[in-house]
Write a protein that holds these residues in place. Sequence first.
Motif, PDB file in Angstrom:
ATOM      1  N   VAL A  89      -3.311   8.347  -4.249  1.00 14.93           N
ATOM      2  CA  VAL A  89      -3.531   7.574  -3.021  1.00 14.93           C
ATOM      3  C   VAL A  89      -3.744   6.109  -3.387  1.00 14.93           C
ATOM      4  O   VAL A  89      -3.130   5.214  -2.797  1.00 14.93           O
ATOM      5  N   ASP A  90      -4.619   5.867  -4.373  1.00 17.49           N
ATOM      6  CA  ASP A  90      -4.925   4.499  -4.801  1.00 17.49           C
ATOM      7  C   ASP A  90      -3.692   3.789  -5.365  1.00 17.49           C
ATOM      8  O   ASP A  90      -3.557   2.571  -5.227  1.00 17.49           O
ATOM      9  N   ALA A  91      -2.798   4.558  -5.992  1.00 18.11           N
ATOM     10  CA  ALA A  91      -1.570   3.981  -6.541  1.00 18.11           C
ATOM     11  C   ALA A  91      -0.505   3.822  -5.448  1.00 18.11           C
ATOM     12  O   ALA A  91       0.598   3.358  -5.730  1.00 18.11           O
ATOM     13  N   GLN A  92      -0.863   4.182  -4.239  1.00 19.93           N
ATOM     14  CA  GLN A  92       0.019   4.103  -3.072  1.00 19.93           C
ATOM     15  C   GLN A  92       1.318   4.870  -3.289  1.00 19.93           C
ATOM     16  O   GLN A  92       2.397   4.427  -2.923  1.00 19.93           O
ATOM     17  N   ARG A  93       1.197   6.073  -3.894  1.00 19.82           N
ATOM     18  CA  ARG A  93       2.364   6.903  -4.178  1.00 19.82           C
ATOM     19  C   ARG A  93       2.401   8.173  -3.334  1.00 19.82           C
ATOM     20  O   ARG A  93       3.471   8.708  -3.084  1.00 19.82           O
ATOM     21  N   LEU A  94       1.268   8.675  -2.885  1.00 25.08           N
ATOM     22  CA  LEU A  94       1.222   9.987  -2.247  1.00 25.08           C
ATOM     23  C   LEU A  94       2.000  10.042  -0.933  1.00 25.08           C
ATOM     24  O   LEU A  94       2.893  10.871  -0.764  1.00 25.08           O
ATOM     25  N   VAL A  95       1.702   9.162  -0.006  1.00 21.54           N
ATOM     26  CA  VAL A  95       2.330   9.212   1.318  1.00 21.54           C
ATOM     27  C   VAL A  95       3.832   8.953   1.222  1.00 21.54           C
ATOM     28  O   VAL A  95       4.633   9.662   1.847  1.00 21.54           O
TER      29      VAL A  95
END
Length: 131
Positions: free
Chosen positions: A81-87
Motif C-alpha cells: 500500500v505504502d509503495a502505491q502498488r496494491l490498488v
Amino acid sequence: MKKHLFAAASALLLFSVFVMLPSCGDDDEPTTTTCDTTDVSYANDIAPIISSNCAGTDCHTGSSPLSGKPFNDYAGVKAQVDAQRLVGSIKHLQGFLPMPRKDDGSADATMLKDCEINKIESWVNAGAPNN
C-alpha cells in the motif's frame, strides 16, 4: 345484477392472474447484493481477501515468498500500500503487474470480484489502518 357480479368476478380473476401472481417472485431471478465499503477493517475484510487470493500461493506467503513481497500479515500488505502498488495491481491498471496471477504461475491474471476491489480501495483510501 347477476351479469354485473359475473363481470366483477371475472375482472378480479384477471387482475389476480396478471398483476398479483407475477409479484410472487421468480426463484430463477438473480438476487442483488450490496457491497458495504463503510467501516472496512483489515482483520474482518481485507485479510480474508488477501488470504484467499494472494497469501495462499507461494508467491506471497512463507518466509521467502517467490515474489519477494510477503502478504502473511498486515505489515507485508501495508508495505505494498505504502509503495502505491496494491490498488493498481488488483485493478489491472496500466503500468502495474496485474494481480492475482493464476495458480499455474502463467502471465494471465484473474481480476478480484468488484466488491473485493472496492473494499480494498476503500481501506487504502482510509489510510490502510491495522484494525
